[in-house]
Design a protein around this motif. Structure first.
Motif, PDB file in Angstrom:
ATOM      1  N   THR A  60      -2.592   0.475  -4.273  1.00 56.69           N
ATOM      2  CA  THR A  60      -1.953  -0.809  -3.971  1.00 56.69           C
ATOM      3  C   THR A  60      -1.034  -1.201  -5.115  1.00 56.69           C
TER       4      THR A  60
ATOM      5  N   GLU B 226       0.848  -1.191   0.000  1.00 55.82           N
ATOM      6  CA  GLU B 226       0.000   0.000   0.000  1.00 55.82           C
ATOM      7  C   GLU B 226       0.883   1.239   0.000  1.00 55.82           C
TER       8      GLU B 226
ATOM      9  N   HIS C  36      -2.605   5.642  -0.947  1.00 54.92           N
ATOM     10  CA  HIS C  36      -3.602   4.610  -0.661  1.00 54.92           C
ATOM     11  C   HIS C  36      -3.856   3.687  -1.861  1.00 54.92           C
TER      12      HIS C  36
END
Length: 818
Positions: A682, A676, A680
């Motif tokens: 991934t 992460e 925010h």
């Protein structure tokens, strides 16, 4: 006198007598093991002979038509023969090992040498014993195999008989043919009932005229006491003891529920037993009534179990003792229906015993089954309607929260839907003439409810007791911790493992009891092994392929995956939190356990289809060729994932930098790792990238982070005062650690300016950025108050005209750059 003279003339010396006794004792000591082995071997051989006789007797009995109760007795006899032969073979195998060791101890005879007669005799005796034991072992193994084959044959015949009953069809109850047959047999059935009752009445009248039947009266009085004062007193006594001694937790409620089930089942059973025994001892009823009276005992126990289990789950009159997540309104609405189920259960069992006792016609038997099926289906429909109305009322209630308005759980919704489908199928089957199928489905729904309720109570009790007794703060836990030095986490883990083991055993036991009517011996695997008999298929490559086999494999796979999912839920939420492992270690254990469980479930499903381990290995070897050519990347990532889970250079929660991306590790699987980032998002990185390339792990060796500040001041400024200002700014921040202590250094003096390089440490690298900003704000404010100008190293730009020589030593800093 002549005898005394004769004996005195042959008296031996004392030393010779002692020597003879010593030699005799040594011979007995040497021969004792052989005699003991011989006695044990003879006993094991006799048991094998008896097992062979039992196997032959069962085999001969199966040649004729066998009833259900005789079939159960024959299966039990075959199982006993198999167990006896297995145990005898184990004992003989151990003795054979000892004999072989003794023969090996004698060694081999060298050609040309003459062996001593004693050794030759001993060798001949041991060889003969070994031959006899080996022959007995082979006979025992053969008897065990034959007994196992007979057990399988009995189970198959029971399953075949069950399937025949399911497919049996009679005229529809809506057709005149059905009732014509009933009316034709009605006079004969009425005469049978009248004769049965008259025989009992005549016997009762004759025995009553002979005197007062004290045995029957005593049995009746004991039955009333057991059903009344003793049962109620046992309930009250248990609650008082639990309130006084048990801790105020779920253990108190689960123990009370179990006690209610035990007392509620045993008291009616014991009451019926003593009542029937009193009638037998008094001779009040004829021998023909024995079957009906035995049915009374069975029906009383089953009805008591039904009432006790449903009452322990609902707890209508004592809601504070209720362990099931049921509200008071639901308990109030369902409790009367549970009493109706109890009455139907008792009536069904007694009706079956009465029909068998009088020897009623097939038409009457089918009619009673149809009535029982209809009554049970009506009760099920009423129960489902009540549950549906309760759910709708909760959903429509204005003050209910979101969780309550969501209704019952998904599992209960699926169960209700399946119940409606089963009721519909059973009702249609009843109307078209499949009476036995409808009767079986209706009773199985009730039986499933009882088994499920009892399973829920026992599982909750097992979990509460195990996790309360074996916990670090309990008396047992404190004793184990102090006396044996066991860690507290180990005590907690043992309690959780014990709870999981007991609950798994309870699930398997309940599954065996639930599937008992399908022709199994209580073993769930045996049930799945018999499902293939219902549908024939074709044989391809030594494997039977049929719709039934496919459904069987899917059912086994579903059960296996369900067990794996339940185990993973218990492992992740119960066991691993009680261990000393960190988040990454738990993830590694959970991941490996999950893949192993899935692999075992798949192997179990393939084995249920008849695909053995050798075929699975052959399939995997064939797939390995394709993996080697076309799935190299996937295989590489899979192996890299296993390396990451084993070596753990990167753990969940670590702050890592892969290339130019930096973030927290959130998940590590066998194929990829999820990171992460600060925004925010991934980042999914293949595991091979983390193994073969450079990765910066900022939290691998320690959790600390470092703050670095660089600035310059004029050379005329007080450097010592500036250094102290920097250190004071560091100390003003709560995030800055006292150890290691902050430090400020003079890095260099360039172009009339002093360059400072300052360091401080924080608890985590994630706190370094914010702390650095706060320190800079404080430092700028403090230096402005003291009128100290800060900046970077001054840069000077010179324009050099082309063709002119470059000035030497001017306009360059320490690095040689202009």
């Amino acid at each position: 006198m002549h005898l005394s003279l004769f004996s005195s003339s042959f008296r031996r010396p004392a030393w010779l007598t002692f020597a003879l006794l010593l030699v005799a004792g040594l011979m007995l000591a040497i021969a004792a093991p052989t005699l003991a082995q011989g006695n044990a071997g003879d006993d094991a051989t006799s048991r094998i002979v008896q097992a062979e006789l039992d196997v032959r007797a069962v085999d001969r009995a199966l040649d004729a038509d066998v009833k259900d109760e005789d079939r159960a007795a024959l299966r039990s006899r075959a199982q006993s023969a198999k167990d006896a032969s297995t145990q005898a073979v184990a004992e003989l195998t151990e003795q054979l090992g000892l004999i072989n060791a003794r023969i090996a101890g004698l060694g081999t005879v060298t050609p040309g040498d003459v062996e001593a007669p004693e050794l030759r005799a001993q060798r001949r005796t041991l060889t003969g014993t070994r031959t006899a034991i080996d022959a007995a072992i082979k006979r025992g193994r053969l008897a065990g195999v034959e007994a196992g084959q007979l057990i399988d044959e009995i189970d198959r015949s029971k399953a075949e008989q069950f399937s025949q009953k399911l497919s049996s069809k009679v005229p529809s109850p809506l057709s005149p043919t059905f009732w014509t047959a009933v009316l034709d047999q009605a006079p004969r059935d009425l005469r049978r009932v009248t004769l049965f009752l008259r025989q009992g009445g005549d016997q009762l009248a004759r025995q009553w005229q002979g005197g007062i039947p004290w045995h029957a009266m005593l049995g009746c009085a004991l039955a009333v006491l057991l059903m009344g004062p003793i049962r109620l007193g046992a309930h009250r006594l248990a609650q008082r003891r639990l309130v006084a001694e048990a801790p105020p937790s779920r253990v108190r409620r689960s123990s009370n529920a179990l006690w209610r089930v035990i007392v509620g089942t045993l008291c009616p059973l014991a009451a019926a037993f003593v009542f029937v025994q009193g009638l037998h001892w008094s001779g009040l009823l004829p021998q023909r009534w024995t079957g009906l009276l035995d049915g009374l005992v069975f029906a009383s126990g089953l009805a008591g179990f039904t009432a006790a289990v449903t009452g322990a789950v609902l707890m209508r009159s004592q809601p504070s003792w209720r362990i099931a997540p049921i509200d008071d309104e639901t308990a109030q609405r369902l409790r009367p229906l549970s009493w109706v189920l109890t009455i139907l259960t008792f009536a069904t069992a007694m009706t079956g015993a009465f029909v068998v006792a009088i020897g009623s016609s097939r038409a009457a038997f089918v009619t009673t089954q149809a009535i029982e099926a209809l009554l049970h289906l009506m009760l099920i429909v009423v129960t489902l309607v009540v549950l549906g109305r309760l759910r709708a009322a909760r959903a429509a209630h204005a003050e209910c929260d979101e969780t309550a308005s969501a209704g019952v759980s998904a599992g209960l919704s699926v169960a209700v839907l399946l119940a409606w489908i089963a009721v519909g199928v059973a009702m249609v089957a009843l109307l078209i003439g499949y009476i036995w199928f409808s009767w079986f489905v209706a009773l199985m729904i009730g039986w499933a409810v009882l088994i499920g309720s009892a399973l829920y109570l026992t599982m909750v009790a097992a979990d509460d007791i195990a996790t309360t007794v074996f916990v670090r703060d309990s008396k047992v836990g404190v004793t184990l911790t102090r006396a044996l030095g066991v860690r507290g986490s180990m005590v907690d883990q043992f309690g959780l493992v014990l709870s999981g083991t007991v609950r798994l055993a309870l699930v398997l036991l309940a599954l065996g009891m639930l599937l008992q009517p399908f022709g199994a011996s209580g073993d769930p695997s045996a049930v799945f092994g018999r499902l293939g008999l219902l549908v024939e298929g074709i044989k391809i490559g030594g494997v039977w392929v049929s719709p039934g086999a496919i459904l069987q494999g899917l059912a086994v796979l579903f059960v296996g995956l369900t067990l794996v999912r339940s185990f993973m839920h218990w492992l992740n939420h119960r066991y691993l939190p009680a261990t000393d492992l960190d988040g990454s270690g738990r993830n590694s254990v959970s991941m490996v356990a999950r893949y192993i469980g899935i692999a075992l479930a798949v192997i179990w499903a393939l084995a249920s289809l008849g695909i053995g381990i050798e075929r699975i290995a052959l399939l995997l070897s064939a797939l390995s060729v394709g993996i080697g050519f076309g799935l190299q990347a996937i295989t590489q990532n899979f192996v890299s994932g296993l390396i990451l889970l084993a070596e753990r250079p990167i753990k969940i929660g670590d702050l890592v930098r892969v290339g130019t991306d930096e973030g927290d590790v959130k998940r590590i699987s066998v194929r990829s790792t999820e990171i992460e980032l600060a925004d925010h998002s991934t980042l999914i990185v293949p595991n091979s990238e983390l193994i073969t390339k450079s990765v910066l792990n900022k939290t691998l060796s320690g959790p600390l982070g470092r703050v670095q500040i660089q600035f310059s001041i004029p050379i005329e400024a007080d450097a010592a005062a500036v250094r102290q200002i920097v250190l004071d700014c560091f100390q003003q921040q709560d995030a800055v650690l006292a150890e290691p202590a902050p430090a400020a250094f003079i890095d260099s003096i360039v172009d009339g300016r002093i360059l400072f390089n300052c360091f401080a440490h924080v608890a985590s690298p994630r706190a370094a950025y914010g702390t650095r900003s706060a320190v800079l704000l404080t430092l700028l404010h403090a230096l402005r108050e003291r009128e100290i100008a800060i900046g970077t190293v001054a840069q000077r730009l010179e324009l050099v005209q082309p063709g002119l020589p470059e000035p030497r030593g001017e306009g360059k800093d320490d690095s040689g750059m202009k």
